[in-house]
Design a protein around this motif. Sequence first.
Motif, short mmCIF file in Angstrom:
data_model
loop_
_atom_site.label_atom_id
_atom_site.label_comp_id
_atom_site.label_asym_id
_atom_site.label_seq_id
_atom_site.Cartn_x
_atom_site.Cartn_y
_atom_site.Cartn_z
N GLY A 125 0.80 -1.21 0.00
CA GLY A 125 0.00 0.00 0.00
C GLY A 125 0.84 1.27 0.00
O GLY A 125 0.31 2.35 0.25
N ALA A 126 2.13 1.18 -0.27
CA ALA A 126 3.00 2.36 -0.16
C ALA A 126 3.35 2.95 -1.52
O ALA A 126 3.41 2.24 -2.52
CB ALA A 126 4.28 1.99 0.58
N ASP A 127 3.57 4.27 -1.55
CA ASP A 127 4.15 4.90 -2.74
C ASP A 127 5.67 4.96 -2.62
O ASP A 127 6.38 4.85 -3.61
CB ASP A 127 3.59 6.31 -2.90
N VAL A 128 6.13 5.20 -1.43
CA VAL A 128 7.58 5.27 -1.18
C VAL A 128 7.85 4.60 0.15
O VAL A 128 7.09 4.80 1.11
CB VAL A 128 8.08 6.72 -1.03
N VAL A 129 8.92 3.82 0.21
CA VAL A 129 9.38 3.27 1.49
C VAL A 129 10.72 3.91 1.82
O VAL A 129 11.62 3.93 0.99
CB VAL A 129 9.50 1.74 1.42
N VAL A 130 10.79 4.51 3.01
CA VAL A 130 12.04 5.13 3.45
C VAL A 130 12.62 4.27 4.58
O VAL A 130 11.97 4.10 5.61
CB VAL A 130 11.80 6.57 3.96
N MET A 131 13.80 3.71 4.36
CA MET A 131 14.45 2.91 5.40
C MET A 131 15.48 3.77 6.11
O MET A 131 16.24 4.49 5.45
CB MET A 131 15.14 1.70 4.77
N ILE A 132 15.49 3.68 7.43
CA ILE A 132 16.43 4.51 8.18
C ILE A 132 17.36 3.62 8.99
O ILE A 132 16.91 2.74 9.73
CB ILE A 132 15.67 5.48 9.09
N ALA A 133 18.65 3.83 8.83
CA ALA A 133 19.63 2.98 9.51
C ALA A 133 20.71 3.84 10.14
O ALA A 133 21.07 4.89 9.63
CB ALA A 133 20.26 2.02 8.51
N MET A 134 21.22 3.38 11.25
CA MET A 134 22.36 3.99 11.88
C MET A 134 23.59 3.25 11.37
O MET A 134 23.61 2.02 11.42
CB MET A 134 22.19 3.73 13.38
N ALA A 135 24.60 3.96 10.86
CA ALA A 135 25.77 3.27 10.33
C ALA A 135 26.36 2.36 11.39
O ALA A 135 26.48 2.75 12.55
CB ALA A 135 26.80 4.28 9.86
N GLY A 136 26.69 1.13 11.00
CA GLY A 136 27.32 0.21 11.93
C GLY A 136 26.34 -0.64 12.71
O GLY A 136 26.72 -1.66 13.27
N GLU A 137 25.06 -0.26 12.73
CA GLU A 137 24.06 -1.09 13.39
C GLU A 137 23.58 -2.14 12.39
O GLU A 137 23.85 -2.04 11.20
CB GLU A 137 22.88 -0.24 13.88
N ASP A 138 22.84 -3.11 12.88
CA ASP A 138 22.41 -4.20 12.01
C ASP A 138 21.28 -3.74 11.08
O ASP A 138 20.16 -3.50 11.52
CB ASP A 138 21.94 -5.38 12.89
N ALA A 139 21.59 -3.65 9.80
CA ALA A 139 20.57 -3.23 8.82
C ALA A 139 20.08 -4.43 8.02
O ALA A 139 19.60 -4.30 6.90
CB ALA A 139 21.15 -2.17 7.89
N GLY A 140 20.18 -5.61 8.63
CA GLY A 140 19.84 -6.85 7.93
C GLY A 140 18.41 -6.91 7.42
O GLY A 140 18.13 -7.58 6.43
N ALA A 141 17.52 -6.16 8.07
CA ALA A 141 16.12 -6.19 7.65
C ALA A 141 15.93 -5.59 6.26
O ALA A 141 14.90 -5.80 5.61
CB ALA A 141 15.26 -5.42 8.66
N ALA A 142 16.94 -4.85 5.79
CA ALA A 142 16.80 -4.16 4.50
C ALA A 142 16.48 -5.14 3.37
O ALA A 142 15.73 -4.81 2.46
CB ALA A 142 18.07 -3.39 4.17
N SER A 143 17.03 -6.35 3.43
CA SER A 143 16.84 -7.22 2.28
C SER A 143 15.39 -7.72 2.21
O SER A 143 14.82 -7.79 1.13
CB SER A 143 17.84 -8.38 2.31
N LEU A 144 14.81 -8.04 3.37
CA LEU A 144 13.40 -8.48 3.35
C LEU A 144 12.49 -7.36 2.84
O LEU A 144 11.62 -7.57 2.00
CB LEU A 144 12.96 -8.85 4.77
N ILE A 145 12.74 -6.17 3.38
CA ILE A 145 11.91 -5.02 2.97
C ILE A 145 12.16 -4.72 1.50
O ILE A 145 11.22 -4.49 0.73
CB ILE A 145 12.24 -3.80 3.86
N GLY A 146 13.43 -4.74 1.13
CA GLY A 146 13.79 -4.45 -0.26
C GLY A 146 13.15 -5.43 -1.23
O GLY A 146 12.64 -5.05 -2.28
#
Lengths: 428, 170
Positions: B92-113
Amino acid sequence: MLRQEHNELLTRTGPGTDAGKLFRSYWLPALLTEELPHDDCPPVRVKLLSERLVAFRDSGGRHGLIDEFCAHRGVSLWFGRNEECGLRCPYHGWKYDVTGQCIDVPSEPEESGFARTIKLKSYPLIERGGVLWAYMGPPQKQPALPEWEFATVPAERRFVSKRLQESNWLQAMEGGIDSSHVSWLHRGELDSDPLFRGARGNAYNLKDARPVFEVVESPGGLYIGARRGVENGHYYWRITPWVMPCFTMIPPRGDHSVHGHFWIPLDDENCMAWSFDYHPTRALSTAEIAAMRDGKCVHVRYVPGGFRPLANKDNDYLIDRAAQKAGRTFSGVSGIAMQDASLQESMGAIVDRTRENLVSTDNGIIMARHKLMRTIKAMVEKDVTPPGVDVAHQRVRSAALVLPPDVPYREGAREALSVRPGVAPASV
Amino acid sequence: MPSESVRATSAREIGFRIGDANSRPRKVKVIALDRKAAAMVTGLASKTWNGAAFFTATGLDAPAPQAGGFAMPGWLADLAGRARNIVDEVAGADVVVMIAMAGEDAGAASLIGEACSLRRVMTTALVIAGARTGDDALSASLALLRPWALMLVIAEDIDYIEDMLVALRA
Ligand code: FES
Ligand SMILES: [Fe+2]
C-alpha cells in the motif's frame, strides 16, 4: 515541496536578508578580469545581491567596486570619467577613488575638507584566475582569498565565461546538482558536443539512463554520486560536489577539461551563471578554446556587447521543433547551457516550490536546501562561519571512477575528490 | 510583439497559474531498521503528517505469526508495538524510506527491499553516519542497503529526515 516561508528565506538575497547575509560571507565572482582590460578603461555597471554598483580600474591598476550613484545628485557613475586615480562624475565633477572616498568637489574650496565628508559604499574587488571577486560582508570577517582550483592553475589551462540568467539563483543552482535530468534533457549532447564526446564513460551513461543516486554530506556542502553497474559487479560513479552556497562541478569525461559553475544572485529575479572549464595538468588546446568561445558545452554565444545569451526569452530560445521531433535535441533547444536556462526561466522568476512534487531522486536538492537553511540559522543565531568560507572546503574536484561495490565513495574517492596539484582528474 | 516566452513568464501571467492540487496524498512508509534508528523515528512520528506511517523492523528476526501463504513472511512493528505484515504494508505504499544507523544491524533491508521490488515500490534509504563514523561501519551498512535502495542518503545527523519527509509531502 518547500514551505513558502522557507522558499522566501532561500531566494531573497538583498541587503538585510538572511540568505543575503550568507552570500555576504564569501568572495563572489563579480566580473571577468577582461571586462576591465586596462588602467583608466571605461567603468562597468555591476549588480550583485540586489545592489547597484560600478566597477573601475584606476590609473594605478587598482580595482574599485563602489555605489553606482554619485552622492551629489544621484547621477550614474557609469558615465564617469576614469582618470588620474579616480572616477569623476560627469555632471558637476565630483571625483571618487577605488574605496568610494570622494577626493574632489570642484565647487568647494579644497581647504574646506568638504570632499572628506563624502564617501560612497564600496567593496573590496580582487583579481584571481581571470575573475574579479567581490566581498560584500563586514570587513572584520573578510575571508582568505578564494582557492578554487580553476582559479589557481596557469591561465592557459583555463577558460571562464558568464551568462545572464533571468531567474532566481536557487532554481539555477538546483539544476547544477540535479543529476537525474542529464540522461533526459542533455542526452543528445553526449555524442555530439566536442567537449564531451569520445570518453569511455559515455557508453556507461548511455547504456543506463536510470542511475542510482547516493547523496553524502561533505565538510563544504555535499557530494551527489550517480552510480551505474559495470563489469565485475563494480560501480561506475559520477560524483558532483556542491560547495556552499553555490559552487557546483560536473564530473569529468575522458581527458576533456572539467566544467563547473557558480550561480550568483544579481537580484532576486536574475542571476549570473558563471561557467569555468579547466584542466589541472595541461593547457587547453586551440580547438577546445574555440569550441568554448563558440558556445559549446556549458558556454553560450551572446547577443553582441554583453552577457545575454543569443538564444534567450525574446526569441523563444530559438526552439527547433523539428530537431526535437527528430531526437537531435530532447527539448528543441540547442546547447547544454540554454537547455537548462530555458527551462529554469520558464518556471517563473522565483519558482513556487509549494507546488512541487519531489521524488526520491530529488534528495540532492532536498539536502542542499536543508543544509542552506541549517547554515543560515547557525550563522544568524550563533554567528557560526558557514561552510565554504574555509579555503580547505574549496579544494574539491568532481570525479568519475569505477569502485568495488561495498566501498563508500567518500572513502574510495577521497583522493579523487580533492585537489592534487600536478595530478590529472580521476576520469573515465 | 514580445515572444511567447516573455509573455508567459511575466509577473502578471504567473498570477494565472492554476492553484488546484496537482497531486493526491502519497503514502510514505518510514521503517527504522535498527534500535537506534527506531528511537529517532519515534520522536518524529508524533508530528503531524499527511498520512506517513512509521514502523520498526527490529523484531524481524523473531519468530513471526503465520502469514497467509506468502513465501517470504516478515513482520514489522508499528509504533504501538503491533505486528504488521511487511508485504501488506509495502503493497500500500508509494515510497518506502528505510532509516539505519551506520554500523548497526541493517539486515532487515533485504526483506523489505525484496518486498518493495516485488511490488515495484520506490525505496529510499537514509544512513546516519556522523563525521566520526568509521568507514568500516559505513561500508557494512552500504553493503546491506545498496542492493535495495534506489536512492541513498548518508546524512550526518537525524534532523535531515524531517525536512526530507516534508519535501516528499509525507
Ligand atoms: S519532468 Fe521534471 S520538471 Fe517536468
Ligand atoms: Fe543541465
